[in-house]
Motif scaffolding. Structure first.
Motif, short mmCIF file in Angstrom:
data_model
loop_
_atom_site.label_atom_id
_atom_site.label_comp_id
_atom_site.label_asym_id
_atom_site.label_seq_id
_atom_site.Cartn_x
_atom_site.Cartn_y
_atom_site.Cartn_z
N THR A 59 53.92 45.54 39.92
CA THR A 59 52.56 46.06 40.05
C THR A 59 51.57 45.08 39.43
O THR A 59 51.95 44.15 38.72
CB THR A 59 52.41 47.43 39.35
OG1 THR A 59 52.57 47.26 37.94
CG2 THR A 59 53.46 48.40 39.86
N ASN A 497 36.60 56.01 41.98
CA ASN A 497 37.90 55.42 42.24
C ASN A 497 38.55 55.07 40.90
O ASN A 497 38.00 54.32 40.11
CB ASN A 497 37.74 54.16 43.09
CG ASN A 497 39.07 53.62 43.58
OD1 ASN A 497 39.99 53.40 42.81
ND2 ASN A 497 39.16 53.39 44.88
N GLU A 499 41.41 53.52 40.25
CA GLU A 499 42.42 52.46 40.28
C GLU A 499 42.25 51.53 39.08
O GLU A 499 41.14 51.13 38.72
CB GLU A 499 42.30 51.66 41.58
CG GLU A 499 43.36 50.58 41.74
CD GLU A 499 43.22 49.83 43.05
OE1 GLU A 499 43.76 48.70 43.15
OE2 GLU A 499 42.57 50.36 43.97
#
Length: 527
Positions: A59, A497, A499
């Protein structure tokens, strides 16, 4: 002039040398007859030749990759990332070994890559080797900069800076301007830090303030890229060739700026009220001081304070506001609590915070989900054992507090934003554990909650950071409603968002661009 073809040849030569070195080392180890004591290293996941466990880092953020590894293979792992060895710690009980039981054995931090080729090297405080210099600077921090009397003295400074930020947002609201709230919060934290350290607000010179913030972000980004070069072993100079020159250049820019600030302070002479920069200069000029510090160490220390004090608090405030906007019911609970304590006639202040337990729970929950240092790095100072496993001197130790504070064995619904878990009435907080601003406190302290690390190298500025974060968040909720401006990929209407971006901290992947709508203007008389 080196051409692309030349560079490719050099890279090929280095690869051949690197692989040859690994092969010779493995052959030597295989046929060596020298007896070695029986050691019991921690377990290790499946590895590949040369790269070791790098293929497990799948990731963009190392904390999440490390969390995936520990979930699959266990809470204490022996990793090889290219040429580097690392001990990965991912449970509260193992973290207790690092931060408490054997704190002294893990009191060092690894030296920054290529430090001897950079202007400040390892002269800073946060990355300094554990020893006389680090202990002396820690004492100055705790007795002067972050002492309760100094926090009390600087309260008005933070109040003024929060007021300035609030007025700026009110202007944007009146003009219906979408703002980068992260950028505005960075100005707030940067100005507050500057005022505390050297009695001067960076906002007094807009161009200089913008330059400082831009240099801080460049420094952090480049330092991250250069430090990752350690995994390449003999090839780690590639990372320095790519980014080292840029890092040296921005370090020199900071050096020039900090030198100007020091000279300005020296010109002012003796003053009744000394700020932190005055104190450092006084120690520097005192031949009888407990420890002689250099001018370079002063500047490196100040740079640590500016970067650490600004970025961590800014990111915490961004994540907290993002979660509140995405959870309007929680946002309204915070607002009602503020209204019940403060009323409708004035701006919330620091002295109100102890009477706002739900607000504090919101900030604690945000720190649980998004700790300022998600992976706390240490270095083992001596051979020792953890749970029967042998830990060699010099190995780097990475304690993944991000994974610990999202451990489903400790936390109910660990990935959900639930501030109620930090209220005394919550079943989440067991009777034996009292959660406060210092983390979970018991007669036998554990580390279920450790957003600022632990032990003697725990973040020394956490108290002032919490004061600023709580008060700023209270102001943002008390004075404004918020609508999401520009949206990142995959964002829902009027949803932030969430993220996570790449980096050694936990930055947001997209700017927090919001439209402020005035709910309460504390600068307008109600009469």
């Amino acid at each position: 002039m080196v051409t692309i073809t030349d560079a490719q040849h050099y890279l090929l030569y280095f690869l051949i040398c690197y692989l040859s070195t690994l092969l010779l080392r493995s052959l030597f180890n295989k046929y060596s007859t020298k007896p070695t004591p029986q050691l019991y290293p921690p377990p290790s996941p499946p590895a590949l030749p040369v790269i070791g466990h790098l293929h497990h880092l799948t990731t963009a953020h190392q904390a999440i990759s490390f969390q995936n590894l520990s979930t699959k293979y266990g809470p204490l792992l022996n990793l090889r990332l290219g040429a580097s060895r690392m001990l990965l710690v991912s449970s509260a009980s193992m973290a207790t070994e690092i931060f408490k039981t054997q704190d002294l054995a893990f009191a060092d931090r690894p030296a920054f890559a290529f430090a001897d080729e950079l202007p400040y090297g390892n002269s800073g405080f946060f990355g300094a080797e554990y020893g006389d210099y680090w202990k002396f600077m820690k004492k100055i921090c705790m007795t002067e900069l972050f002492a309760p009397r100094q926090l009390e003295r600087s309260r008005n400074t933070r109040h003024v800076e929060i007021g300035k930020a609030c007025k700026k947002l009110i202007e944007s609201a009146e003009n219906k301007e979408v703002v980068d709230l992260g950028g505005e919060l960075m100005k707030l934290t940067n100005n507050s830090t500057c005022k505390m350290v050297m009695s001067t607000s960076c906002s007094e010179n807009g161009d200089e303030a913008a330059r400082i913030r831009e240099m801080m972000m460049r420094t952090l980004g480049l330092a991250t890229k250069v430090s990752y070069g350690d995994v390449l072993g003999p090839l780690k100079r590639l990372g320095f060739w790519l980014y080292g020159k840029q890092l040296a250049e921005v370090s020199l820019e900071f050096d020039e700026l900090l030198e100007e600030m020091l000279k300005e302070h020296e010109k002012k002479g003796e003053r009744k009220e000394l700020d932190f920069m005055d104190l450092l200069l006084k120690v520097y000029q005192d031949d009888q001081a407990e420890l002689k510090i250099t001018r370079t160490q002063i500047k490196a220390f100040l740079l640590d304070l500016f970067i650490g004090g600004t970025i961590s608090s800014t990111e915490t405030m961004q994540w907290t506001m993002a979660e509140l906007i995405n959870h309007p019911d929680i946002f309204n609970k915070v607002r009602q609590e503020i209204k019940s304590v403060v009323g409708n006639s004035r701006l919330v202040e620091e002295t109100d915070i102890p009477n706002l337990p739900y607000l504090q729970a919101v900030v604690k929950e945000s720190l649980r989900l998004y700790p300022p240092s998600p992976v706390v790095i240490r270095k083992c100072r001596q051979n020792c054992k953890i749970k029967g496993f042998d830990i060699p001197q010099g190995v780097m130790v990475a304690t993944n507090v991000y994974a610990i504070m999202r451990d489903p064995e400790i936390w109910d619904s660990p990935n959900e934003f639930r501030p109620e878990r930090f209220l005394a009435s919550s079943n989440q907080v067991h009777d034996s554990v009292e959660y406060n601003d210092q983390g979970p406190q018991t007669s036998e302290q554990n580390f279920n909650y450790a957003p600022f690390g632990g032990g003697r190298r725990r973040c020394p500025g956490s108290a002032v950071a919490l004061i600023l974060v709580n008060t700023a968040i209270a102001t943002m909720v008390q004075c404004f409603d918020w609508k999401v401006g520009k949206k990142g990929d995959g964002n829902e209407a009027n949803k932030v968002n969430m993220e996570i971006g790449a980096g050694i901290s936990l930055p947001m992947a997209y700017p927090l661009e919001l439209l402020p709508i005035i709910h309460f203007n504390p600068f307008v008389s109600s009469i």
